[in-house]
Design a protein around this motif. Structure first.
Motif, PDB file in Angstrom:
ATOM      1  N   SER A  43       0.719  -1.223  -0.147  1.00 12.50           N
ATOM      2  CA  SER A  43       0.032  -0.179  -0.168  1.00 12.50           C
ATOM      3  C   SER A  43       0.977   1.362  -0.031  1.00 12.50           C
ATOM      4  N   ASN A  44       2.163   1.217   0.081  1.00 15.50           N
ATOM      5  CA  ASN A  44       2.996   2.386  -0.023  1.00 15.50           C
ATOM      6  C   ASN A  44       4.437   1.824  -0.768  1.00 15.50           C
ATOM      7  N   GLY A  45       5.313   2.874  -0.809  1.00 16.16           N
ATOM      8  CA  GLY A  45       6.558   2.505  -1.371  1.00 16.16           C
ATOM      9  C   GLY A  45       7.501   1.842  -0.536  1.00 16.16           C
ATOM     10  N   GLN A  46       7.584   1.873   0.883  1.00 12.08           N
ATOM     11  CA  GLN A  46       8.179   1.342   2.056  1.00 12.08           C
ATOM     12  C   GLN A  46       7.900  -0.112   2.122  1.00 12.08           C
ATOM     13  N   GLU A  47       6.515  -0.463   1.911  1.00  9.82           N
ATOM     14  CA  GLU A  47       6.325  -2.001   1.880  1.00  9.82           C
ATOM     15  C   GLU A  47       6.719  -2.694   0.481  1.00  9.82           C
ATOM     16  N   ALA A  48       6.701  -1.877  -0.425  1.00 14.55           N
ATOM     17  CA  ALA A  48       7.085  -2.281  -1.711  1.00 14.55           C
ATOM     18  C   ALA A  48       8.458  -2.534  -1.675  1.00 14.55           C
ATOM     19  N   VAL A  49       9.304  -1.681  -1.122  1.00 15.45           N
ATOM     20  CA  VAL A  49      10.912  -2.170  -1.073  1.00 15.45           C
ATOM     21  C   VAL A  49      11.075  -3.187  -0.475  1.00 15.45           C
ATOM     22  N   GLU A  50      10.268  -3.387   0.791  1.00 15.34           N
ATOM     23  CA  GLU A  50      10.550  -4.847   1.705  1.00 15.34           C
ATOM     24  C   GLU A  50      10.021  -5.920   0.979  1.00 15.34           C
ATOM     25  N   MET A  51       8.898  -5.812   0.059  1.00 15.19           N
ATOM     26  CA  MET A  51       8.301  -7.031  -0.666  1.00 15.19           C
ATOM     27  C   MET A  51       9.415  -7.431  -1.744  1.00 15.19           C
ATOM     28  N   VAL A  52      10.142  -6.282  -2.391  1.00 16.20           N
ATOM     29  CA  VAL A  52      11.037  -6.630  -3.392  1.00 16.20           C
ATOM     30  C   VAL A  52      11.988  -7.720  -2.968  1.00 16.20           C
ATOM     31  N   LYS A  53      12.498  -7.188  -1.660  1.00 11.74           N
ATOM     32  CA  LYS A  53      13.764  -8.153  -1.305  1.00 11.74           C
ATOM     33  C   LYS A  53      13.111  -9.651  -1.015  1.00 11.74           C
ATOM     34  N   ARG A  54      12.098  -9.725  -0.415  1.00 13.89           N
ATOM     35  CA  ARG A  54      11.394 -10.987  -0.063  1.00 13.89           C
ATOM     36  C   ARG A  54      10.889 -11.784  -1.161  1.00 13.89           C
ATOM     37  N   TYR A  55      10.040 -11.139  -2.091  1.00 12.13           N
ATOM     38  CA  TYR A  55       9.543 -11.859  -3.257  1.00 12.13           C
ATOM     39  C   TYR A  55       9.975 -11.798  -4.400  1.00 12.13           C
ATOM     40  N   LYS A  56      11.049 -10.899  -4.757  1.00 15.62           N
ATOM     41  CA  LYS A  56      11.779 -10.986  -5.977  1.00 15.62           C
ATOM     42  C   LYS A  56      11.000 -10.884  -7.301  1.00 15.62           C
ATOM     43  N   PRO A  57       9.895  -9.845  -7.535  1.00 20.36           N
ATOM     44  CA  PRO A  57       9.114  -9.745  -8.393  1.00 20.36           C
ATOM     45  C   PRO A  57       9.870  -9.379  -9.852  1.00 20.36           C
ATOM     46  N   ASP A  58       9.423  -9.999 -11.070  1.00 21.60           N
ATOM     47  CA  ASP A  58       9.924  -9.647 -12.449  1.00 21.60           C
ATOM     48  C   ASP A  58       9.401  -8.229 -12.609  1.00 21.60           C
ATOM     49  N   VAL A  59       8.116  -7.916 -12.479  1.00 17.79           N
ATOM     50  CA  VAL A  59       7.721  -6.441 -12.771  1.00 17.79           C
ATOM     51  C   VAL A  59       6.557  -6.080 -11.554  1.00 17.79           C
ATOM     52  N   ILE A  60       7.022  -4.737 -11.279  1.00 14.76           N
ATOM     53  CA  ILE A  60       6.079  -4.054 -10.466  1.00 14.76           C
ATOM     54  C   ILE A  60       5.064  -2.991 -11.117  1.00 14.76           C
ATOM     55  N   VAL A  61       3.919  -2.979 -10.586  1.00 14.19           N
ATOM     56  CA  VAL A  61       3.177  -1.866 -11.231  1.00 14.19           C
ATOM     57  C   VAL A  61       2.930  -1.079 -10.037  1.00 14.19           C
ATOM     58  N   LEU A  62       3.444   0.199 -10.029  1.00 11.14           N
ATOM     59  CA  LEU A  62       3.779   1.013  -9.092  1.00 11.14           C
ATOM     60  C   LEU A  62       3.114   2.295  -9.127  1.00 11.14           C
ATOM     61  N   ASP A  63       2.059   2.631  -8.100  1.00  6.52           N
ATOM     62  CA  ASP A  63       1.459   3.930  -8.007  1.00  6.52           C
ATOM     63  C   ASP A  63       2.639   4.910  -7.722  1.00  6.52           C
ATOM     64  N   LEU A  64       2.578   6.209  -8.305  1.00  8.85           N
ATOM     65  CA  LEU A  64       3.400   7.195  -8.093  1.00  8.85           C
ATOM     66  C   LEU A  64       3.226   8.023  -6.707  1.00  8.85           C
ATOM     67  N   HIS A  65       1.863   8.109  -6.574  1.00  8.36           N
ATOM     68  CA  HIS A  65       1.298   9.166  -5.330  1.00  8.36           C
ATOM     69  C   HIS A  65       0.777   8.279  -4.335  1.00  8.36           C
ATOM     70  N   MET A  66       1.813   7.973  -3.298  1.00  8.05           N
ATOM     71  CA  MET A  66       1.268   7.287  -2.009  1.00  8.05           C
ATOM     72  C   MET A  66       1.769   7.948  -0.701  1.00  8.05           C
ATOM     73  N   PRO A  67       1.260   7.665   0.460  1.00 10.03           N
ATOM     74  CA  PRO A  67       1.740   8.012   1.725  1.00 10.03           C
ATOM     75  C   PRO A  67       2.833   7.208   1.910  1.00 10.03           C
ATOM     76  N   VAL A  68       3.613   7.631   3.051  1.00 14.66           N
ATOM     77  CA  VAL A  68       4.876   6.815   3.658  1.00 14.66           C
ATOM     78  C   VAL A  68       5.887   7.117   2.663  1.00 14.66           C
ATOM     79  N   MET A  69       5.827   6.525   1.630  1.00 11.68           N
ATOM     80  CA  MET A  69       7.178   6.724   0.568  1.00 11.68           C
ATOM     81  C   MET A  69       6.448   6.579  -0.767  1.00 11.68           C
ATOM     82  N   ASP A  70       6.689   7.680  -1.516  1.00 11.44           N
ATOM     83  CA  ASP A  70       5.895   7.701  -2.968  1.00 11.44           C
ATOM     84  C   ASP A  70       6.665   6.800  -3.723  1.00 11.44           C
ATOM     85  N   GLY A  71       5.922   6.631  -4.953  1.00 13.92           N
ATOM     86  CA  GLY A  71       6.420   5.780  -6.122  1.00 13.92           C
ATOM     87  C   GLY A  71       7.882   6.266  -6.768  1.00 13.92           C
TER      88      GLY A  71
END
Length: 135
Positions: A43-71
């Motif tokens: 739900s935010n960029g900070q969670e995305a960064v953590e999930m990239v480390k854990r799940y190693k996605p090939d593609v990310i669909v990333l919203d640019l305007h989010m709370p905590v850390m934007d896209g």
């Protein structure tokens, strides 16, 4: 006789958006596709960064305007840890920052939120072929 499979490998996709309905709708749309697996929802960029480390996605669909850390900030962090992960900036507005960020190499494509779902899925598949299995 050795048979080689021509079947494409499964693309690992991470969906990042601060709107729950958007996340769940995209998850549903991607899950209906062969060879696409949604490995996480953030739900935010900070969670995305953590999930990239854990799940190693090939593609990310990333919203640019989010709370905590934007896209914008998240894309830079993600490329630092996973340079071959393909990032689609997913936004309701075309932003001049988008072109600058694309030139810096932290975004691989831009997709407006009013784009038909079939076009977004095609873009994910196209980019997935570019960066697939890059881990």
């Amino acid at each position: 006789m050795l048979m080689l499979s021509c079947e494409p490998s499964t693309l690992r996709v991470l969906v990042v958006d601060d709107h729950e309905l958007t996340r769940l709708t995209l998850k549903l749309a991607f899950s209906r596709q062969e060879n696409i697996q949604v490995v996480g929802l953030a739900s935010n960029g900070q969670e995305a960064v953590e999930m990239v480390k854990r799940y190693k996605p090939d593609v990310i669909v990333l919203d640019l305007h989010m709370p905590v850390m934007d896209g914008w900030r998240a894309s830079g962090h993600i490329k630092a840890i996973a340079p071959n992960t393909q990032i689609i900036a997913y936004s309701s507005v075309e932003d001049t920052k988008c072109q600058e960020t694309r030139e810096l190499g932290s975004l691989d494509a831009f997709c407006k939120k009013d784009t038909p779902t079939t076009e977004l899925i095609a873009l994910v598949k196209k980019l997935g072929q570019t960066g697939a299995n890059s881990w």
